[in-house]
Design a protein around this motif. Structure first.
Motif, PDB file in Angstrom:
ATOM      1  N   PRO A  48       0.796  -1.236   0.000  1.00 33.07           N
ATOM      2  CA  PRO A  48       0.000   0.000   0.000  1.00 33.07           C
ATOM      3  C   PRO A  48       0.821   1.274   0.000  1.00 33.07           C
ATOM      4  CG  PRO A  48      -0.897  -1.585   1.562  1.00 33.07           C
ATOM      5  CD  PRO A  48       0.403  -2.143   1.076  1.00 33.07           C
ATOM      6  N   GLU A  49       1.974   1.239   0.676  1.00 32.22           N
ATOM      7  CA  GLU A  49       2.772   2.454   0.788  1.00 32.22           C
ATOM      8  C   GLU A  49       3.539   2.773  -0.494  1.00 32.22           C
ATOM      9  OE1 GLU A  49       5.294  -0.962   2.374  1.00 32.22           O
ATOM     10  OE2 GLU A  49       3.225  -0.268   2.558  1.00 32.22           O
ATOM     11  N   ASP A  50       3.553   1.851  -1.466  1.00 28.04           N
ATOM     12  CA  ASP A  50       4.367   2.048  -2.666  1.00 28.04           C
ATOM     13  C   ASP A  50       3.667   2.845  -3.763  1.00 28.04           C
ATOM     14  OD1 ASP A  50       6.500   0.757  -1.596  1.00 28.04           O
ATOM     15  OD2 ASP A  50       6.222  -1.116  -2.688  1.00 28.04           O
ATOM     16  N   PHE A  51       2.335   2.919  -3.735  1.00 29.55           N
ATOM     17  CA  PHE A  51       1.605   3.565  -4.819  1.00 29.55           C
ATOM     18  C   PHE A  51       0.631   4.616  -4.271  1.00 29.55           C
ATOM     19  CE2 PHE A  51       2.844  -0.580  -6.421  1.00 29.55           C
ATOM     20  CZ  PHE A  51       3.387  -0.265  -7.660  1.00 29.55           C
ATOM     21  N   GLN A  52       0.489   5.704  -5.018  1.00 35.50           N
ATOM     22  CA  GLN A  52      -0.450   6.754  -4.649  1.00 35.50           C
ATOM     23  C   GLN A  52      -1.678   6.787  -5.553  1.00 35.50           C
ATOM     24  OE1 GLN A  52       3.196   7.679  -4.707  1.00 35.50           O
ATOM     25  NE2 GLN A  52       2.801   6.713  -2.737  1.00 35.50           N
ATOM     26  N   LEU A  53      -1.618   6.088  -6.691  1.00 35.82           N
ATOM     27  CA  LEU A  53      -2.724   6.099  -7.648  1.00 35.82           C
ATOM     28  C   LEU A  53      -2.651   4.834  -8.489  1.00 35.82           C
ATOM     29  CD1 LEU A  53      -5.042   7.969  -8.659  1.00 35.82           C
ATOM     30  CD2 LEU A  53      -3.420   8.918 -10.297  1.00 35.82           C
ATOM     31  N   ILE A  54      -3.821   4.209  -8.729  1.00 37.73           N
ATOM     32  CA  ILE A  54      -3.863   2.969  -9.501  1.00 37.73           C
ATOM     33  C   ILE A  54      -4.901   3.088 -10.608  1.00 37.73           C
ATOM     34  CG2 ILE A  54      -4.461   0.513  -9.437  1.00 37.73           C
ATOM     35  CD1 ILE A  54      -3.372   0.416  -6.613  1.00 37.73           C
ATOM     36  N   GLU A 144       1.341   7.914   4.616  1.00 38.62           N
ATOM     37  CA  GLU A 144       0.921   6.544   4.880  1.00 38.62           C
ATOM     38  C   GLU A 144       2.108   5.571   4.881  1.00 38.62           C
ATOM     39  OE1 GLU A 144      -2.146   5.580   2.133  1.00 38.62           O
ATOM     40  OE2 GLU A 144      -3.608   6.956   3.026  1.00 38.62           O
ATOM     41  N   ARG A 145       3.249   5.987   4.323  1.00 34.30           N
ATOM     42  CA  ARG A 145       4.438   5.136   4.312  1.00 34.30           C
ATOM     43  C   ARG A 145       5.172   5.172   5.648  1.00 34.30           C
ATOM     44  NH1 ARG A 145       8.479   6.467  -0.179  1.00 34.30           N
ATOM     45  NH2 ARG A 145       9.286   4.452   0.492  1.00 34.30           N
ATOM     46  N   ILE A 146       4.885   6.196   6.468  1.00 34.24           N
ATOM     47  CA  ILE A 146       5.650   6.418   7.692  1.00 34.24           C
ATOM     48  C   ILE A 146       5.096   5.575   8.836  1.00 34.24           C
ATOM     49  CG2 ILE A 146       6.389   8.136   9.383  1.00 34.24           C
ATOM     50  CD1 ILE A 146       6.091  10.252   7.187  1.00 34.24           C
ATOM     51  N   ALA A 147       5.969   4.871   9.546  1.00 38.30           N
ATOM     52  CA  ALA A 147       5.582   4.144  10.752  1.00 38.30           C
ATOM     53  C   ALA A 147       5.747   5.037  11.981  1.00 38.30           C
ATOM     54  CB  ALA A 147       6.405   2.867  10.907  1.00 38.30           C
ATOM     55  N   TYR A 148       6.903   5.701  12.085  1.00 39.14           N
ATOM     56  CA  TYR A 148       7.129   6.626  13.196  1.00 39.14           C
ATOM     57  C   TYR A 148       8.326   7.507  12.886  1.00 39.14           C
ATOM     58  CZ  TYR A 148      10.745   3.254  14.761  1.00 39.14           C
ATOM     59  OH  TYR A 148      11.837   2.417  14.845  1.00 39.14           O
ATOM     60  N   ILE A 149       8.478   8.569  13.665  1.00 40.67           N
ATOM     61  CA  ILE A 149       9.652   9.432  13.542  1.00 40.67           C
ATOM     62  C   ILE A 149      10.288   9.609  14.916  1.00 40.67           C
ATOM     63  CG2 ILE A 149       8.706  10.674  11.562  1.00 40.67           C
ATOM     64  CD1 ILE A 149       8.183  13.040  13.451  1.00 40.67           C
ATOM     65  N   ASP A 150      11.589   9.751  14.932  1.00 45.04           N
ATOM     66  CA  ASP A 150      12.302  10.023  16.175  1.00 45.04           C
ATOM     67  C   ASP A 150      13.592  10.771  15.846  1.00 45.04           C
ATOM     68  OD1 ASP A 150      14.098   8.138  15.226  1.00 45.04           O
ATOM     69  OD2 ASP A 150      13.536   6.564  16.639  1.00 45.04           O
ATOM     70  N   VAL A 151      14.502  10.862  16.817  1.00 41.09           N
ATOM     71  CA  VAL A 151      15.762  11.580  16.586  1.00 41.09           C
ATOM     72  C   VAL A 151      16.961  10.639  16.667  1.00 41.09           C
ATOM     73  CG1 VAL A 151      14.875  13.784  17.387  1.00 41.09           C
ATOM     74  CG2 VAL A 151      15.916  12.213  19.033  1.00 41.09           C
ATOM     75  N   GLN A 152      16.727   9.352  16.863  1.00 40.12           N
ATOM     76  CA  GLN A 152      17.831   8.407  16.974  1.00 40.12           C
ATOM     77  C   GLN A 152      18.571   8.305  15.644  1.00 40.12           C
ATOM     78  OE1 GLN A 152      18.677   7.071  19.909  1.00 40.12           O
ATOM     79  NE2 GLN A 152      16.981   8.277  20.750  1.00 40.12           N
ATOM     80  N   GLY A 153      19.841   8.662  15.675  1.00 43.48           N
ATOM     81  CA  GLY A 153      20.623   8.610  14.446  1.00 43.48           C
ATOM     82  C   GLY A 153      20.541   9.858  13.600  1.00 43.48           C
ATOM     83  N   LEU A 167      10.092   4.102   7.905  1.00 43.74           N
ATOM     84  CA  LEU A 167       9.010   3.687   7.017  1.00 43.74           C
ATOM     85  C   LEU A 167       8.435   2.344   7.456  1.00 43.74           C
ATOM     86  CD1 LEU A 167      10.599   4.639   3.573  1.00 43.74           C
ATOM     87  CD2 LEU A 167       9.189   6.038   5.091  1.00 43.74           C
ATOM     88  N   GLN A 168       7.209   2.082   7.008  1.00 42.87           N
ATOM     89  CA  GLN A 168       6.550   0.841   7.408  1.00 42.87           C
ATOM     90  C   GLN A 168       7.247  -0.384   6.824  1.00 42.87           C
ATOM     91  OE1 GLN A 168       2.427   0.614   8.140  1.00 42.87           O
ATOM     92  NE2 GLN A 168       2.014   2.721   7.551  1.00 42.87           N
ATOM     93  N   THR A 169       8.073  -0.185   5.813  1.00 40.99           N
ATOM     94  CA  THR A 169       8.832  -1.289   5.233  1.00 40.99           C
ATOM     95  C   THR A 169      10.027  -1.675   6.090  1.00 40.99           C
ATOM     96  OG1 THR A 169      10.128   0.301   3.953  1.00 40.99           O
ATOM     97  CG2 THR A 169       8.185  -0.652   2.885  1.00 40.99           C
ATOM     98  N   GLY A 170      10.327  -0.857   7.130  1.00 38.64           N
ATOM     99  CA  GLY A 170      11.486  -1.108   7.967  1.00 38.64           C
ATOM    100  C   GLY A 170      12.679  -0.243   7.604  1.00 38.64           C
ATOM    101  N   GLU A 171      12.606   0.456   6.464  1.00 36.03           N
ATOM    102  CA  GLU A 171      13.693   1.350   6.057  1.00 36.03           C
ATOM    103  C   GLU A 171      13.689   2.605   6.932  1.00 36.03           C
ATOM    104  OE1 GLU A 171      13.976   1.461   1.468  1.00 36.03           O
ATOM    105  OE2 GLU A 171      11.902   0.943   1.932  1.00 36.03           O
ATOM    106  N   THR A 172      14.853   3.226   7.072  1.00 31.95           N
ATOM    107  CA  THR A 172      14.962   4.479   7.812  1.00 31.95           C
ATOM    108  C   THR A 172      15.565   5.550   6.911  1.00 31.95           C
ATOM    109  OG1 THR A 172      17.160   3.915   8.657  1.00 31.95           O
ATOM    110  CG2 THR A 172      15.263   3.294  10.014  1.00 31.95           C
ATOM    111  N   MET A 173      15.207   6.795   7.189  1.00 36.64           N
ATOM    112  CA  MET A 173      15.648   7.915   6.378  1.00 36.64           C
ATOM    113  C   MET A 173      15.981   9.090   7.288  1.00 36.64           C
ATOM    114  SD  MET A 173      13.488   9.813   3.380  1.00 36.64           S
ATOM    115  CE  MET A 173      13.152   8.220   2.618  1.00 36.64           C
ATOM    116  N   ALA A 174      17.262   9.404   7.426  1.00 34.62           N
ATOM    117  CA  ALA A 174      17.676  10.565   8.208  1.00 34.62           C
ATOM    118  C   ALA A 174      17.468  11.818   7.368  1.00 34.62           C
ATOM    119  CB  ALA A 174      19.141  10.434   8.619  1.00 34.62           C
ATOM    120  N   VAL A 175      16.745  12.798   7.916  1.00 36.72           N
ATOM    121  CA  VAL A 175      16.446  14.024   7.179  1.00 36.72           C
ATOM    122  C   VAL A 175      16.953  15.227   7.959  1.00 36.72           C
ATOM    123  CG1 VAL A 175      14.439  13.009   6.037  1.00 36.72           C
ATOM    124  CG2 VAL A 175      14.138  14.227   8.202  1.00 36.72           C
ATOM    125  N   ASP A 176      17.124  16.345   7.256  1.00 35.03           N
ATOM    126  CA  ASP A 176      17.609  17.564   7.880  1.00 35.03           C
ATOM    127  C   ASP A 176      16.521  18.264   8.691  1.00 35.03           C
ATOM    128  OD1 ASP A 176      19.792  16.886   6.362  1.00 35.03           O
ATOM    129  OD2 ASP A 176      19.489  18.435   4.855  1.00 35.03           O
TER     130      ASP A 176
END
Length: 242
Positions: A48-54, A144-153, A167-176
């Motif tokens: 579900p998190e991979d597509f925005q329109l079908i 909808e792709r996001i599971a949670y946000i924090d500051v770790q890392g 992300l809900q897929t288990g991937e993490t993304m450090a942002v500014d």
């Protein structure tokens, strides 16, 4: 934006892709389009998190469009589905999956209709986007792709600390973007802070425990004693709304 086109006719797939480029809508023109020749092929890879329109052809060999849409709805209740059909006779049957619209083939004659449907869908799609900075560039992430946000890392950028999007897929993304900025953008979107500088997407929660959330991807997030009553209340309210 990521768009799926599911149709067993190559010409129909190509016509629709060309029509999307002619629609004049920037987010659609710049979207990543993936083609699928059958409902089976799509459902094998669908998240579900991979597509925005079908875009989904109703009449296909194997699993038809209606059955494919029903399978999609089991995982994604609000994901916009636009049916493709050569006959309006199928419209009534398709309404059981609450489609965003119907396009009558041949698609190259339905560009005005396509524009109308996209203009109707896009405000809701863009409402599900959060803008963050990463490596000095603006990045749009589907909420909808996001599971949670924090500051770790999180990295320190320009004297301040960024945040980490999980992300809900288990991937993490450090942002500014700082945790405070990201949390402010998400606090009205069914997200709740359950621990110090940890905000969870209630849609990603599988179970509420005595001191934690268990997420659908198997991760477990702590809930602080101070925030437990408020967090549990927010989660119950969320379940009632759904």
């Amino acid at each position: 934006m990521k768009i799926a086109i599911i149709d067993d006719e190559q010409q129909a797939r190509e016509d629709l892709q060309q029509a999307l480029q002619l629609c004049g809508i920037k987010n659609v023109i710049q979207a990543e389009v993936q083609m699928f020749t059958s409902g089976e092929n799509f459902l094998q890879v669908f998240k579900p998190e991979d597509f925005q329109l079908i875009f989904l052809d109703i009449c296909m060999e194997g699993i038809n469009g209606i059955k494919t849409a029903l399978a999609i709805r089991q995982q994604a209740e609000r994901l916009p589905i636009i049916f493709l059909t050569s006959s309006a006779d199928y419209a009534l049957e398709g309404y059981q999956v609450f489609p965003a619209g119907y396009l009558l083939k041949p698609i190259n004659r339905a560009v005005p209709q396509l524009k109308d449907i996209l203009h109707h869908c896009l405000p809701d799609l863009m409402a599900n986007i959060i803008n963050v900075q990463r490596h000095g560039r603006m990045l749009q992430i589907n909420i909808e792709r996001i599971a949670y946000i924090d500051v770790q890392g999180g990295r320190r950028v320009g004297g301040r600390r960024g945040s980490v999007i999980h992300l809900q897929t288990g991937e993490t993304m450090a942002v500014d973007t700082s945790y405070t900025e990201a949390a402010t953008a998400l606090e009205q979107r069914d997200f709740v802070e359950c621990y110090n500088r940890l905000m969870v997407n209630l849609a990603a929660v599988e179970t509420l425990m005595a001191d934690s959330f268990v997420l659908k991807n198997g991760e477990q997030l702590p809930i602080s004693r101070r925030l437990y009553r408020e967090t549990a209340h927010e989660y119950m309210e969320y379940l009632l709304r759904k």
